[in-house]
Design a protein around this motif. Sequence first.
Motif, PDB file in Angstrom:
ATOM      1  N   GLU A 289       1.047  -1.097   0.141  1.00 38.70           N
ATOM      2  CA  GLU A 289      -0.115   0.004   0.058  1.00 38.70           C
ATOM      3  C   GLU A 289       0.807   1.265   0.179  1.00 38.70           C
ATOM      4  N   ALA A 290       1.892   1.258   0.815  1.00 34.56           N
ATOM      5  CA  ALA A 290       2.791   2.292   0.772  1.00 34.56           C
ATOM      6  C   ALA A 290       3.425   2.689  -0.565  1.00 34.56           C
ATOM      7  N   TYR A 291       3.959   1.487  -1.147  1.00 34.81           N
ATOM      8  CA  TYR A 291       4.408   1.534  -2.474  1.00 34.81           C
ATOM      9  C   TYR A 291       3.392   2.175  -3.490  1.00 34.81           C
ATOM     10  N   ARG A 292       2.263   1.618  -3.504  1.00 35.78           N
ATOM     11  CA  ARG A 292       1.174   2.085  -4.360  1.00 35.78           C
ATOM     12  C   ARG A 292       0.753   3.483  -4.366  1.00 35.78           C
ATOM     13  N   ASP A 293       0.855   4.046  -3.002  1.00 41.25           N
ATOM     14  CA  ASP A 293       0.653   5.327  -2.777  1.00 41.25           C
ATOM     15  C   ASP A 293       1.649   6.454  -3.580  1.00 41.25           C
ATOM     16  N   GLY A 294       3.045   5.895  -3.226  1.00 39.90           N
ATOM     17  CA  GLY A 294       4.094   6.668  -3.988  1.00 39.90           C
ATOM     18  C   GLY A 294       3.808   6.552  -5.466  1.00 39.90           C
ATOM     19  N   PHE A 295       3.657   5.321  -5.990  1.00 38.20           N
ATOM     20  CA  PHE A 295       3.320   5.249  -7.414  1.00 38.20           C
ATOM     21  C   PHE A 295       2.469   5.940  -8.051  1.00 38.20           C
ATOM     22  N   ARG A 296       1.229   5.935  -7.295  1.00 36.72           N
ATOM     23  CA  ARG A 296       0.174   6.989  -7.890  1.00 36.72           C
ATOM     24  C   ARG A 296       0.491   8.417  -7.928  1.00 36.72           C
ATOM     25  N   ARG A 297       1.134   8.751  -7.176  1.00 36.40           N
ATOM     26  CA  ARG A 297       1.826  10.227  -7.154  1.00 36.40           C
ATOM     27  C   ARG A 297       2.905  10.554  -8.370  1.00 36.40           C
ATOM     28  N   GLY A 298       3.758   9.558  -8.064  1.00 36.65           N
ATOM     29  CA  GLY A 298       4.686   9.638  -9.496  1.00 36.65           C
ATOM     30  C   GLY A 298       4.163   9.527 -10.659  1.00 36.65           C
ATOM     31  N   TYR A 299       2.972   8.702 -10.978  1.00 40.07           N
ATOM     32  CA  TYR A 299       2.451   8.305 -12.127  1.00 40.07           C
ATOM     33  C   TYR A 299       1.734   9.684 -12.675  1.00 40.07           C
ATOM     34  N   GLN A 300       1.038  10.407 -11.688  1.00 41.17           N
ATOM     35  CA  GLN A 300       0.273  11.465 -11.989  1.00 41.17           C
ATOM     36  C   GLN A 300       1.129  12.752 -12.281  1.00 41.17           C
ATOM     37  N   GLY A 301       2.105  12.946 -11.378  1.00 43.02           N
ATOM     38  CA  GLY A 301       3.174  13.721 -11.616  1.00 43.02           C
ATOM     39  C   GLY A 301       3.693  13.720 -13.056  1.00 43.02           C
ATOM     40  N   GLY A 302       4.229  12.243 -13.404  1.00 51.04           N
ATOM     41  CA  GLY A 302       4.871  12.392 -14.568  1.00 51.04           C
ATOM     42  C   GLY A 302       4.004  12.401 -15.877  1.00 51.04           C
ATOM     43  N   ILE A 303       2.575  12.240 -15.810  1.00 56.17           N
ATOM     44  CA  ILE A 303       1.672  12.553 -16.729  1.00 56.17           C
ATOM     45  C   ILE A 303       1.732  13.960 -16.801  1.00 56.17           C
ATOM     46  N   ASP A 304       1.322  14.548 -15.859  1.00 58.07           N
ATOM     47  CA  ASP A 304       1.135  16.141 -15.895  1.00 58.07           C
ATOM     48  C   ASP A 304       2.387  16.988 -16.519  1.00 58.07           C
ATOM     49  N   HIS A 305       3.553  16.268 -16.220  1.00 58.87           N
ATOM     50  CA  HIS A 305       4.896  17.093 -16.440  1.00 58.87           C
ATOM     51  C   HIS A 305       4.934  16.936 -18.133  1.00 58.87           C
ATOM     52  N   MET A 306       4.839  15.592 -18.528  1.00 60.32           N
ATOM     53  CA  MET A 306       4.760  15.476 -19.849  1.00 60.32           C
ATOM     54  C   MET A 306       3.973  15.971 -20.898  1.00 60.32           C
ATOM     55  N   MET A 307       2.515  16.284 -20.214  1.00 62.67           N
ATOM     56  CA  MET A 307       1.701  16.695 -20.973  1.00 62.67           C
ATOM     57  C   MET A 307       1.476  18.154 -20.910  1.00 62.67           C
ATOM     58  N   GLY A 308       2.407  18.767 -19.963  1.00 59.73           N
ATOM     59  CA  GLY A 308       2.377  20.452 -19.734  1.00 59.73           C
ATOM     60  C   GLY A 308       1.359  20.841 -19.270  1.00 59.73           C
ATOM     61  N   GLY A 309       0.453  19.941 -18.568  1.00 61.52           N
ATOM     62  CA  GLY A 309      -0.789  20.420 -17.998  1.00 61.52           C
ATOM     63  C   GLY A 309      -2.001  20.453 -18.907  1.00 61.52           C
ATOM     64  N   HIS A 310      -1.849  19.894 -20.103  1.00 65.57           N
ATOM     65  CA  HIS A 310      -2.929  20.018 -21.130  1.00 65.57           C
ATOM     66  C   HIS A 310      -3.683  18.854 -20.925  1.00 65.57           C
ATOM     67  N   ASP A 311      -4.994  18.711 -21.865  1.00 70.43           N
ATOM     68  CA  ASP A 311      -5.900  17.772 -21.433  1.00 70.43           C
ATOM     69  C   ASP A 311      -5.195  16.413 -22.219  1.00 70.43           C
ATOM     70  N   HIS A 312      -5.125  15.273 -21.557  1.00 69.46           N
ATOM     71  CA  HIS A 312      -4.276  14.261 -21.843  1.00 69.46           C
ATOM     72  C   HIS A 312      -4.900  13.651 -23.308  1.00 69.46           C
ATOM     73  N   ASP A 313      -6.044  13.197 -23.309  1.00 74.67           N
ATOM     74  CA  ASP A 313      -6.668  12.660 -24.452  1.00 74.67           C
ATOM     75  C   ASP A 313      -6.753  13.569 -25.405  1.00 74.67           C
ATOM     76  N   ARG A 314      -7.001  14.771 -25.529  1.00 74.71           N
ATOM     77  CA  ARG A 314      -7.047  15.590 -26.739  1.00 74.71           C
ATOM     78  C   ARG A 314      -5.799  15.705 -27.346  1.00 74.71           C
ATOM     79  N   ASP A 315      -4.516  15.999 -26.474  1.00 71.64           N
ATOM     80  CA  ASP A 315      -3.382  16.282 -27.170  1.00 71.64           C
ATOM     81  C   ASP A 315      -2.365  15.223 -27.650  1.00 71.64           C
ATOM     82  N   HIS A 316      -2.778  13.993 -26.889  1.00 68.33           N
ATOM     83  CA  HIS A 316      -1.592  13.053 -27.197  1.00 68.33           C
ATOM     84  C   HIS A 316      -2.366  11.704 -27.468  1.00 68.33           C
ATOM     85  N   TYR A 317      -3.415  11.404 -26.463  1.00 69.47           N
ATOM     86  CA  TYR A 317      -3.790  10.018 -26.749  1.00 69.47           C
ATOM     87  C   TYR A 317      -5.332  10.040 -27.569  1.00 69.47           C
TER      88      TYR A 317
END
Length: 206
Positions: free
Chosen positions: A178-206
Amino acid sequence: MNLNKLQITALIGCAAFVLLSAPRIYAATSGPQPVGFGQDRDDWQRPPDAWNDVQRRGFHDGIEGARKDFENHRRPDVDNRDEYRHPGAPPPMWAAYREGFRRGYDVGMSHLTGATDWRMRAPDRPWDAPPNEFDQLRRQGFQDGIEGARKDFDNHRRPDVENRDEYRHPHLLPEQREAYRDGFRRGYQGGIDHMMGGHDHDRDHY
């Protein structure tokens, strides 16, 4: 008679030399050796044995990237390295190369700054620095989450942390998951937000 005296004098001189030298020899060879004595001083630059050639190349390139950023007083950020964003490898190998590069960059920065938690100590915290309150398990999950986001981004997959096998089935003890997953969720969201530059994910890339 004179010959005998010369021989005796010579013997006494040799004995004195041996006795005077003995403590120095003993001092130089006895006692506990420093930590790492006789070991490879560059062992920190060695990638994991289980890695393939692409990951190892990425690891060494990551160390060199960290060294260049450090020596040129640039803000440490693996995403600012051209060789990380645009690997000189076929697209199917990008994920493996970047995994090695990120690890190498992190190891290089830790070695050069003398701090294993260099991200937390940097004056201008990198975006991929885990929160200060995270323990070791959450920090590992955080970094793995960023890598998972990078893989989904590179492969044009819809961002969904639940689709990552390493999140759903971490190779950890049940009480650690559970502790690992907690960190993973935060890192995953941060990674997506960083790579997408804060834009809408589906529209811009997916």
